[in-house]
Design a protein around this motif. Structure first.
Motif, PDB file in Angstrom:
ATOM      1  N   ARG A   1       0.839  -1.201   0.000  1.00 51.24           N
ATOM      2  CA  ARG A   1       0.000   0.000   0.000  1.00 51.24           C
ATOM      3  C   ARG A   1       0.868   1.241   0.000  1.00 51.24           C
ATOM      4  O   ARG A   1       1.860   1.291   0.710  1.00 51.24           O
ATOM      5  N   PRO A   2       0.549   2.228  -0.794  1.00 51.01           N
ATOM      6  CA  PRO A   2       1.342   3.450  -0.795  1.00 51.01           C
ATOM      7  C   PRO A   2       1.207   4.205   0.504  1.00 51.01           C
ATOM      8  O   PRO A   2       0.246   4.026   1.249  1.00 51.01           O
ATOM      9  N   THR A   3       2.216   5.041   0.759  1.00 45.36           N
ATOM     10  CA  THR A   3       2.196   5.824   1.990  1.00 45.36           C
ATOM     11  C   THR A   3       1.054   6.832   1.918  1.00 45.36           C
ATOM     12  O   THR A   3       0.890   7.510   0.891  1.00 45.36           O
ATOM     13  N   PRO A   4       0.288   6.918   2.962  1.00 49.35           N
ATOM     14  CA  PRO A   4      -0.831   7.866   2.920  1.00 49.35           C
ATOM     15  C   PRO A   4      -0.321   9.296   2.766  1.00 49.35           C
ATOM     16  O   PRO A   4       0.644   9.709   3.403  1.00 49.35           O
ATOM     17  N   GLY A   5      -0.860  10.021   1.903  1.00 49.36           N
ATOM     18  CA  GLY A   5      -0.503  11.427   1.672  1.00 49.36           C
ATOM     19  C   GLY A   5       0.582  11.637   0.670  1.00 49.36           C
ATOM     20  O   GLY A   5       0.900  12.782   0.358  1.00 49.36           O
ATOM     21  N   ALA A   6       1.303  10.567   0.153  1.00 52.10           N
ATOM     22  CA  ALA A   6       2.373  10.707  -0.836  1.00 52.10           C
ATOM     23  C   ALA A   6       1.853  10.249  -2.176  1.00 52.10           C
ATOM     24  O   ALA A   6       1.191   9.200  -2.268  1.00 52.10           O
ATOM     25  N   PRO A   7       2.169  10.971  -3.193  1.00 52.58           N
ATOM     26  CA  PRO A   7       1.683  10.549  -4.505  1.00 52.58           C
ATOM     27  C   PRO A   7       2.414   9.284  -4.982  1.00 52.58           C
ATOM     28  O   PRO A   7       3.578   9.062  -4.670  1.00 52.58           O
ATOM     29  N   VAL A   8       1.712   8.489  -5.756  1.00 51.64           N
ATOM     30  CA  VAL A   8       2.272   7.211  -6.185  1.00 51.64           C
ATOM     31  C   VAL A   8       3.410   7.429  -7.189  1.00 51.64           C
ATOM     32  O   VAL A   8       4.469   6.814  -7.109  1.00 51.64           O
ATOM     33  N   ASP A   9       3.242   8.338  -8.121  1.00 50.92           N
ATOM     34  CA  ASP A   9       4.279   8.558  -9.134  1.00 50.92           C
ATOM     35  C   ASP A   9       5.567   9.092  -8.513  1.00 50.92           C
ATOM     36  O   ASP A   9       6.673   8.718  -8.899  1.00 50.92           O
ATOM     37  N   GLY A  10       5.542   9.918  -7.534  1.00 50.64           N
ATOM     38  CA  GLY A  10       6.748  10.437  -6.878  1.00 50.64           C
ATOM     39  C   GLY A  10       7.527   9.340  -6.151  1.00 50.64           C
ATOM     40  O   GLY A  10       8.756   9.315  -6.149  1.00 50.64           O
ATOM     41  N   TRP A  11       6.844   8.414  -5.564  1.00 48.10           N
ATOM     42  CA  TRP A  11       7.527   7.287  -4.870  1.00 48.10           C
ATOM     43  C   TRP A  11       8.280   6.405  -5.847  1.00 48.10           C
ATOM     44  O   TRP A  11       9.411   5.982  -5.611  1.00 48.10           O
ATOM     45  N   ARG A  12       7.695   6.177  -6.983  1.00 43.94           N
ATOM     46  CA  ARG A  12       8.351   5.344  -7.984  1.00 43.94           C
ATOM     47  C   ARG A  12       9.578   6.043  -8.566  1.00 43.94           C
ATOM     48  O   ARG A  12      10.620   5.428  -8.825  1.00 43.94           O
ATOM     49  N   ARG A  13       9.424   7.342  -8.796  1.00 40.87           N
ATOM     50  CA  ARG A  13      10.548   8.074  -9.341  1.00 40.87           C
ATOM     51  C   ARG A  13      11.729   8.066  -8.373  1.00 40.87           C
ATOM     52  O   ARG A  13      12.889   7.954  -8.777  1.00 40.87           O
ATOM     53  N   ARG A  14      11.445   8.185  -7.057  1.00 40.94           N
ATOM     54  CA  ARG A  14      12.543   8.166  -6.093  1.00 40.94           C
ATOM     55  C   ARG A  14      13.277   6.825  -6.108  1.00 40.94           C
ATOM     56  O   ARG A  14      14.513   6.760  -6.095  1.00 40.94           O
ATOM     57  N   TRP A  15      12.561   5.737  -6.095  1.00 36.64           N
ATOM     58  CA  TRP A  15      13.194   4.413  -6.119  1.00 36.64           C
ATOM     59  C   TRP A  15      13.929   4.144  -7.440  1.00 36.64           C
ATOM     60  O   TRP A  15      15.014   3.557  -7.458  1.00 36.64           O
ATOM     61  N   ALA A  16      13.388   4.618  -8.520  1.00 37.09           N
ATOM     62  CA  ALA A  16      14.077   4.449  -9.805  1.00 37.09           C
ATOM     63  C   ALA A  16      15.379   5.233  -9.842  1.00 37.09           C
ATOM     64  O   ALA A  16      16.412   4.757 -10.315  1.00 37.09           O
ATOM     65  N   GLY A  17      15.361   6.473  -9.304  1.00 36.88           N
ATOM     66  CA  GLY A  17      16.604   7.250  -9.267  1.00 36.88           C
ATOM     67  C   GLY A  17      17.648   6.612  -8.351  1.00 36.88           C
ATOM     68  O   GLY A  17      18.855   6.595  -8.669  1.00 36.88           O
ATOM     69  N   ARG A  18      17.182   6.091  -7.207  1.00 38.92           N
ATOM     70  CA  ARG A  18      18.143   5.432  -6.309  1.00 38.92           C
ATOM     71  C   ARG A  18      18.731   4.174  -6.954  1.00 38.92           C
ATOM     72  O   ARG A  18      19.943   3.890  -6.804  1.00 38.92           O
ATOM     73  N   ALA A  19      17.915   3.416  -7.663  1.00 41.89           N
ATOM     74  CA  ALA A  19      18.408   2.208  -8.316  1.00 41.89           C
ATOM     75  C   ALA A  19      19.443   2.561  -9.395  1.00 41.89           C
ATOM     76  O   ALA A  19      20.471   1.887  -9.544  1.00 41.89           O
ATOM     77  N   ARG A  20      19.152   3.650 -10.154  1.00 38.63           N
ATOM     78  CA  ARG A  20      20.134   4.049 -11.161  1.00 38.63           C
ATOM     79  C   ARG A  20      21.444   4.487 -10.518  1.00 38.63           C
ATOM     80  O   ARG A  20      22.534   4.189 -11.003  1.00 38.63           O
ATOM     81  N   THR A  21      21.345   5.191  -9.381  1.00 39.89           N
ATOM     82  CA  THR A  21      22.558   5.640  -8.691  1.00 39.89           C
ATOM     83  C   THR A  21      23.368   4.452  -8.187  1.00 39.89           C
ATOM     84  O   THR A  21      24.607   4.389  -8.347  1.00 39.89           O
ATOM     85  N   LEU A  22      22.695   3.459  -7.586  1.00 40.41           N
ATOM     86  CA  LEU A  22      23.413   2.268  -7.100  1.00 40.41           C
ATOM     87  C   LEU A  22      24.000   1.464  -8.254  1.00 40.41           C
ATOM     88  O   LEU A  22      25.102   0.920  -8.157  1.00 40.41           O
ATOM     89  N   GLY A  23      23.271   1.379  -9.365  1.00 36.66           N
ATOM     90  CA  GLY A  23      23.792   0.646 -10.517  1.00 36.66           C
ATOM     91  C   GLY A  23      25.024   1.316 -11.100  1.00 36.66           C
ATOM     92  O   GLY A  23      26.003   0.639 -11.462  1.00 36.66           O
ATOM     93  N   ASP A  24      24.974   2.662 -11.208  1.00 39.88           N
ATOM     94  CA  ASP A  24      26.150   3.361 -11.732  1.00 39.88           C
ATOM     95  C   ASP A  24      27.367   3.181 -10.817  1.00 39.88           C
ATOM     96  O   ASP A  24      28.498   2.975 -11.277  1.00 39.88           O
ATOM     97  N   ALA A  25      27.136   3.244  -9.511  1.00 38.34           N
ATOM     98  CA  ALA A  25      28.250   3.054  -8.574  1.00 38.34           C
ATOM     99  C   ALA A  25      28.810   1.632  -8.678  1.00 38.34           C
ATOM    100  O   ALA A  25      30.036   1.422  -8.621  1.00 38.34           O
ATOM    101  N   ALA A  26      27.895   0.635  -8.814  1.00 44.75           N
ATOM    102  CA  ALA A  26      28.369  -0.751  -8.928  1.00 44.75           C
ATOM    103  C   ALA A  26      29.164  -0.953 -10.211  1.00 44.75           C
ATOM    104  O   ALA A  26      30.194  -1.647 -10.242  1.00 44.75           O
TER     105      ALA A  26
END
Length: 286
Positions: free
Chosen positions: A14-39
């Protein structure tokens, strides 16, 4: 089948109450790209540092070093007719075979295949050289055969079959016919005896000359002929020196007269005469 409401998370969370769904996905996608680039950066650095070590561990096959295999064969002696076609020579040959391309397990098979060709090649050359050589001169045939090998057919001889190449070097010796050997045996026995006598006489002359130089004879001794092998004559004793004329021994006069010489003994069967009888008595007549 229950329809999924719009805006729901496909993972079932379930999404966090009060946070938009699209913003949560964008944050995780950016973090994954950052970890992938570092790896990926760490992986590139690790691979660049480990590559020199891995080069030493890689299996590299060195080029095969050619191995030379050598074999020596001594076939049966070759029989070649001598001058006059009555007696023969025995030609013994040793063939040295070598190859860098033949496999060790097939080397003997190739040598057996090329050996008759090399034997026939040497036999043809030996027959040509022995036709003008007397049967009692094997050394002349050896000299002629060696010269023919060096001039007309110089070794090593090359043989090939497919990709396999061989080289052959013959080593030749010549022997007398057994019948000629029996005929020459008395002659060589006499020659050896004469040479032994000559060497003995020469040694005796050298020994006498050396002894003459070591012990020279006196000046008044008769000269010996040079090279004399007889026994050296005894050296004459030097003359004994007498006393001087004015010496006491010369002025000594003996008081007693010299004794008369001894009387000779009579022969067996004869009577002895008295020493002072001037006229012996006559013998009685029969």
């Amino acid at each position: 089948m229950t329809a999924m409401p719009s805006g729901a998370d496909p993972t079932g969370r379930r999404p966090t109450p009060g946070a938009p769904v699209d913003g949560w996905r964008r944050r995780w996608a950016g973090r994954a790209r950052t970890l992938g680039d570092a790896a990926r950066r760490r992986g590139r650095r690790f691979w660049a540092g480990a590559q020199p070590t891995l080069r030493h561990l890689w299996w590299t096959e060195e080029p095969a070093t050619p191995v030379t295999t050598i074999d020596r064969r001594r076939p049966e002696p070759l029989v070649v007719p001598a001058q006059g076609q009555v007696y023969v020579f025995g030609v013994r040959a040793t063939f040295t075979w070598s190859s860098e391309t033949a496999r060790p397990e097939l080397f003997g098979w190739y040598v057996d295949y090329f050996q008759p060709q090399a034997t026939q090649r040497l036999h043809r050359l030996a027959v040509r050289c022995a036709a003008e050589v007397p049967p009692h001169r094997p050394r002349d045939l050896l000299v002629a055969l060696t010269a023919a090998l060096a001039e007309h057919d110089p070794p090593p001889w090359a043989y090939a079959r497919g990709d396999v190449t061989f080289t052959c070097e013959p080593d030749v010796t010549v022997h007398l016919d057994e019948r000629v050997r029996r005929l020459l045996q008395p002659y060589w026995e006499q020659r050896i005896a004469l040479e032994c006598e000559r060497d003995l006489a020469r040694r005796r002359a050298e020994y006498a000359e050396e002894r003459h130089r070591r012990d020279p004879p006196p000046p008044d001794a008769p000269e010996r002929p040079p090279g004399s092998t007889g026994r050296a004559a005894a050296r004459p004793a030097p003359p004994r020196r007498g006393p001087r004329p004015d010496a006491p021994a010369e002025m000594f006069m003996p008081l007693d007269p010299l004794l008369p010489p001894p009387t000779p003994r009579p022969a067996p069967g004869q009577r002895s005469h008295p020493p002072h009888a001037e006229n012996p008595p006559p013998s009685p007549e029969p």
